[in-house]
Design a protein around this motif. Sequence first.
Motif, PDB file in Angstrom:
ATOM      1  N   TYR A  69      27.823 -25.349 -10.108  1.00  0.00           N
ATOM      2  CA  TYR A  69      28.065 -24.455  -8.974  1.00  0.00           C
ATOM      3  C   TYR A  69      28.011 -25.223  -7.654  1.00  0.00           C
ATOM      4  CZ  TYR A  69      27.786 -20.590  -5.745  1.00  0.00           C
ATOM      5  OH  TYR A  69      28.040 -19.737  -4.706  1.00  0.00           O
ATOM      6  N   ASP A  71      28.632 -28.378  -7.263  1.00  0.00           N
ATOM      7  CA  ASP A  71      29.620 -29.457  -7.242  1.00  0.00           C
ATOM      8  C   ASP A  71      31.005 -28.900  -6.916  1.00  0.00           C
ATOM      9  OD1 ASP A  71      31.290 -31.619  -7.687  1.00  0.00           O
ATOM     10  OD2 ASP A  71      30.700 -31.895  -9.788  1.00  0.00           O
ATOM     11  N   LYS A  72      31.477 -29.166  -5.717  1.00  0.00           N
ATOM     12  CA  LYS A  72      32.793 -28.660  -5.309  1.00  0.00           C
ATOM     13  C   LYS A  72      33.927 -29.379  -6.034  1.00  0.00           C
ATOM     14  CE  LYS A  72      30.873 -25.748  -2.719  1.00  0.00           C
ATOM     15  NZ  LYS A  72      30.569 -24.488  -3.339  1.00  0.00           N
ATOM     16  N   ASN A  73      33.636 -30.500  -6.711  1.00  0.00           N
ATOM     17  CA  ASN A  73      34.640 -31.237  -7.484  1.00  0.00           C
ATOM     18  C   ASN A  73      34.542 -30.925  -8.976  1.00  0.00           C
ATOM     19  OD1 ASN A  73      35.719 -32.659  -5.224  1.00  0.00           O
ATOM     20  ND2 ASN A  73      33.889 -33.936  -5.249  1.00  0.00           N
ATOM     21  N   ARG A  74      33.837 -29.866  -9.302  1.00  0.00           N
ATOM     22  CA  ARG A  74      33.643 -29.501 -10.708  1.00  0.00           C
ATOM     23  C   ARG A  74      34.978 -29.142 -11.357  1.00  0.00           C
ATOM     24  NH1 ARG A  74      31.568 -25.075  -7.705  1.00  0.00           N
ATOM     25  NH2 ARG A  74      33.047 -23.375  -7.717  1.00  0.00           N
ATOM     26  N   SER A  76      36.538 -26.391 -13.940  1.00  0.00           N
ATOM     27  CA  SER A  76      36.210 -25.084 -14.523  1.00  0.00           C
ATOM     28  C   SER A  76      36.097 -25.156 -16.044  1.00  0.00           C
ATOM     29  CB  SER A  76      37.231 -24.026 -14.113  1.00  0.00           C
ATOM     30  OG  SER A  76      38.516 -24.329 -14.621  1.00  0.00           O
TER      31      SER A  76
END
Length: 133
Positions: A69, A71-74, A76
């Motif tokens: 959550y 990590d903006k580079n996660r 999906s």
Amino acid sequence: MNIGEAAKLSGLPPKTIRYYEEIGLLKPARASNGYRDYHDRDVYVLRFLQRSRSLGFSIEDTRRLLSLYADKNRHSQDVKQLARRRVEEIDRKIAELQTLKSALWSLTERCHGDLDPDCPILEEIGNEPIVSN
């Protein structure tokens, strides 16, 4: 805010909040007096943890979800993989419970449920008749 206010806003007991801090899921600030000082973001994290745990995610999976959550580079797909694995665990548990239910139902059907002492339920649980001395 203090732990009591954070508990009230998050719906979690203070003991659980302290535990989450102890295992590193939450890191509240400390006031000058050394007391925990919770902020709105901490309450949000506590609610996130509560919802994740209520869906049956383990502590480690909850830790991973929280990390994803943040990590903006996660990807999906990583989140979906965790959720799918949880669904598979639930399906296994449902199958186990259905097997248990079927076995117990079969035993109850064989038990007369009268004043006679013979009981197939107890015999099955004991795997042999219990003999008194």
